[in-house]
Design an enzyme around this catalytic site. Structure first.
Site, PDB file in Angstrom:
ATOM      1  N   TYR A   1     -12.387  -2.382  -3.450  1.00  0.00           N
ATOM      2  CA  TYR A   1     -12.926  -2.545  -2.096  1.00  0.00           C
ATOM      3  C   TYR A   1     -14.452  -2.413  -2.079  1.00  0.00           C
ATOM      4  O   TYR A   1     -15.027  -1.989  -1.066  1.00  0.00           O
ATOM      5  CB  TYR A   1     -12.298  -1.511  -1.159  1.00  0.00           C
ATOM      6  CG  TYR A   1     -10.919  -1.896  -0.649  1.00  0.00           C
ATOM      7  CD1 TYR A   1     -10.727  -3.037   0.121  1.00  0.00           C
ATOM      8  CD2 TYR A   1      -9.804  -1.100  -0.906  1.00  0.00           C
ATOM      9  CE1 TYR A   1      -9.476  -3.388   0.613  1.00  0.00           C
ATOM     10  CE2 TYR A   1      -8.545  -1.439  -0.419  1.00  0.00           C
ATOM     11  CZ  TYR A   1      -8.389  -2.589   0.343  1.00  0.00           C
ATOM     12  OH  TYR A   1      -7.150  -2.923   0.843  1.00  0.00           O
TER      13      TYR A   1
ATOM     14  N   HIS B   1      -2.148  -5.359   1.589  1.00  0.00           N
ATOM     15  CA  HIS B   1      -3.400  -6.091   1.397  1.00  0.00           C
ATOM     16  C   HIS B   1      -3.065  -7.501   0.976  1.00  0.00           C
ATOM     17  O   HIS B   1      -2.105  -7.721   0.223  1.00  0.00           O
ATOM     18  CB  HIS B   1      -4.267  -5.455   0.293  1.00  0.00           C
ATOM     19  CG  HIS B   1      -5.306  -6.402  -0.231  1.00  0.00           C
ATOM     20  ND1 HIS B   1      -6.497  -6.609   0.409  1.00  0.00           N
ATOM     21  CD2 HIS B   1      -5.284  -7.259  -1.291  1.00  0.00           C
ATOM     22  CE1 HIS B   1      -7.176  -7.551  -0.252  1.00  0.00           C
ATOM     23  NE2 HIS B   1      -6.475  -7.950  -1.286  1.00  0.00           N
TER      24      HIS B   1
ATOM     25  N   GLU C   1      -9.643 -10.949  -7.438  1.00  0.00           N
ATOM     26  CA  GLU C   1      -8.724  -9.810  -7.287  1.00  0.00           C
ATOM     27  C   GLU C   1      -7.566  -9.883  -8.287  1.00  0.00           C
ATOM     28  O   GLU C   1      -7.122  -8.856  -8.799  1.00  0.00           O
ATOM     29  CB  GLU C   1      -8.187  -9.772  -5.852  1.00  0.00           C
ATOM     30  CG  GLU C   1      -9.279  -9.423  -4.841  1.00  0.00           C
ATOM     31  CD  GLU C   1      -8.804  -9.487  -3.401  1.00  0.00           C
ATOM     32  OE1 GLU C   1      -7.627  -9.843  -3.150  1.00  0.00           O
ATOM     33  OE2 GLU C   1      -9.615  -9.172  -2.508  1.00  0.00           O
TER      34      GLU C   1
ATOM     35  N   ASN D   1      -2.096   0.460   6.661  1.00  0.00           N
ATOM     36  CA  ASN D   1      -1.595  -0.780   7.273  1.00  0.00           C
ATOM     37  C   ASN D   1      -0.720  -1.617   6.337  1.00  0.00           C
ATOM     38  O   ASN D   1      -0.680  -2.844   6.425  1.00  0.00           O
ATOM     39  CB  ASN D   1      -2.750  -1.591   7.876  1.00  0.00           C
ATOM     40  CG  ASN D   1      -3.791  -1.983   6.859  1.00  0.00           C
ATOM     41  OD1 ASN D   1      -3.643  -1.707   5.667  1.00  0.00           O
ATOM     42  ND2 ASN D   1      -4.840  -2.631   7.320  1.00  0.00           N
TER      43      ASN D   1
ATOM     44  N   LYS E   1       0.831  -1.214   0.000  1.00  0.00           N
ATOM     45  CA  LYS E   1       0.000   0.000   0.000  1.00  0.00           C
ATOM     46  C   LYS E   1       0.869   1.269   0.000  1.00  0.00           C
ATOM     47  O   LYS E   1       2.089   1.209   0.246  1.00  0.00           O
ATOM     48  CB  LYS E   1      -0.939  -0.042   1.211  1.00  0.00           C
ATOM     49  CG  LYS E   1      -1.963  -1.189   1.149  1.00  0.00           C
ATOM     50  CD  LYS E   1      -2.955  -1.124   2.320  1.00  0.00           C
ATOM     51  CE  LYS E   1      -3.983  -2.234   2.246  1.00  0.00           C
ATOM     52  NZ  LYS E   1      -5.004  -2.141   3.345  1.00  0.00           N
TER      53      LYS E   1
HETATM   54  P1  RTP Z   1      -7.156  -5.742   3.304  1.00  0.00           P
HETATM   55  O1  RTP Z   1      -8.467  -6.106   2.624  1.00  0.00           O
HETATM   56  O2  RTP Z   1      -6.689  -4.364   2.962  1.00  0.00           O
HETATM   57  O3  RTP Z   1      -6.136  -6.815   3.072  1.00  0.00           O
HETATM   58  O4  RTP Z   1      -7.372  -5.747   4.873  1.00  0.00           O
HETATM   59  P2  RTP Z   1      -8.116  -6.815   5.754  1.00  0.00           P
HETATM   60  O5  RTP Z   1      -8.667  -7.924   4.900  1.00  0.00           O
HETATM   61  O6  RTP Z   1      -7.207  -7.186   6.870  1.00  0.00           O
HETATM   62  O7  RTP Z   1      -9.313  -5.943   6.329  1.00  0.00           O
HETATM   63  P3  RTP Z   1     -10.741  -5.615   5.686  1.00  0.00           P
HETATM   64  O8  RTP Z   1     -11.777  -5.908   6.697  1.00  0.00           O
HETATM   65  O9  RTP Z   1     -10.883  -6.240   4.322  1.00  0.00           O
HETATM   66  O10 RTP Z   1     -10.668  -4.031   5.522  1.00  0.00           O
HETATM   67  C1  RTP Z   1     -10.065  -3.433   4.390  1.00  0.00           C
HETATM   68  C2  RTP Z   1      -9.268  -2.232   4.853  1.00  0.00           C
HETATM   69  O11 RTP Z   1     -10.146  -1.254   5.356  1.00  0.00           O
HETATM   70  C3  RTP Z   1      -9.547  -0.585   6.438  1.00  0.00           C
HETATM   71  N1  RTP Z   1     -10.372  -0.720   7.629  1.00  0.00           N
HETATM   72  N2  RTP Z   1     -10.579   0.258   8.452  1.00  0.00           N
HETATM   73  N3  RTP Z   1     -11.467   1.857  10.603  1.00  0.00           N
HETATM   74  C4  RTP Z   1     -11.820   0.591  10.546  1.00  0.00           C
HETATM   75  O12 RTP Z   1     -12.519   0.068  11.383  1.00  0.00           O
HETATM   76  C5  RTP Z   1     -11.362  -0.215   9.425  1.00  0.00           C
HETATM   77  N4  RTP Z   1     -11.642  -1.472   9.220  1.00  0.00           N
HETATM   78  C6  RTP Z   1     -10.992  -1.813   8.060  1.00  0.00           C
HETATM   79  C7  RTP Z   1      -8.193  -1.203   6.697  1.00  0.00           C
HETATM   80  O13 RTP Z   1      -7.207  -0.373   6.108  1.00  0.00           O
HETATM   81  C8  RTP Z   1      -8.281  -2.534   5.987  1.00  0.00           C
HETATM   82  O14 RTP Z   1      -7.020  -2.949   5.524  1.00  0.00           O
HETATM   83 MG    MG Z   2      -9.830  -7.578   3.182  1.00  0.00          MG
END
Ligand code: RTP
Ligand code: MG
Length: 142
Positions: free
Chosen positions: A51, A117, A128, A114, A11
């Site tokens: 997303y 991804h 994806e 973070n 990212k």
């Molecule tokens: P990613 O898709 O980016 O790999 O991350 P992830 O699966 O660990 O998390 P996901 O639930 O898919 O969320 C995508 C991205 O959204 C942001 N996020 N912010 N503020 C919040 O509560 C929150 N929750 C998620 C994060 O940057 C996450 O990587």
């Molecule tokens: Mg995710």
């Protein structure tokens, strides 16, 4: 364990920290091979489409704003159990909760920025990968 592919995105925060190489080395050291890679500057449509599952979430606008804030490196990683292996290397979504030694623990400070991804299932990985790469851009080693 089955050979699999997963989509990784380094990212904008990690690219800005000059950590592309260190993060990619972690994938390679864990036995994953980079079989496709490109550097991109996402626009709102491309990041928002990626997303789309989070479209109704309160953090969606910030997420798209962050993902378009600078270049990203998109890679297809291949190897045994690649989806779960990459998620293990990444650590928890919130870097404050990420296990020591994971990419997010070492390279990220906030849940918004973070570092990486990774696809969350083989089905997500297939969708994806097709979102970013055509078949002829993927180069398995054989
Ligand atoms: P990613 O898709 O980016 O790999 O991350 P992830 O699966 O660990 O998390 P996901 O639930 O898919 O969320 C995508 C991205 O959204 C942001 N996020 N912010 N503020 C919040 O509560 C929150 N929750 C998620 C994060 O940057 C996450 O990587
Ligand atoms: Mg995710």
């Amino acid at each position: 364990m089955a050979n699999q592919r997963t989509l990784s995105i380094i990212k904008p925060d990690a690219v800005a920290k000059n950590a592309i190489g260190e993060i990619t080395a972690r994938f390679e050291k864990a036995g994953l091979q980079v079989v496709a890679a490109k550097m991109l500057k996402l626009d709102d449509d491309k990041a928002g489409g990626f997303y789309a599952e989070h479209k109704e979430r309160p953090f969606f606008k910030d997420l798209v704003g962050f993902m378009t804030s600078g270049p990203v490196v998109v890679q297809v990683l291949e190897g045994d159990d690649a989806v779960a292996k990459n998620r293990d290397l990444m650590g928890a979504t919130n870097p404050k909760e990420a296990a020591p030694g994971t990419i997010r623990a070492d390279f990220a400070e906030t849940i918004d920025a973070n570092a990486v991804h990774g696809s969350d299932s083989p089905e997500s990985a297939e969708r994806e990968i097709a979102y970013f790469f055509t078949a002829d851009e993927i180069c398995p080693r054989g």
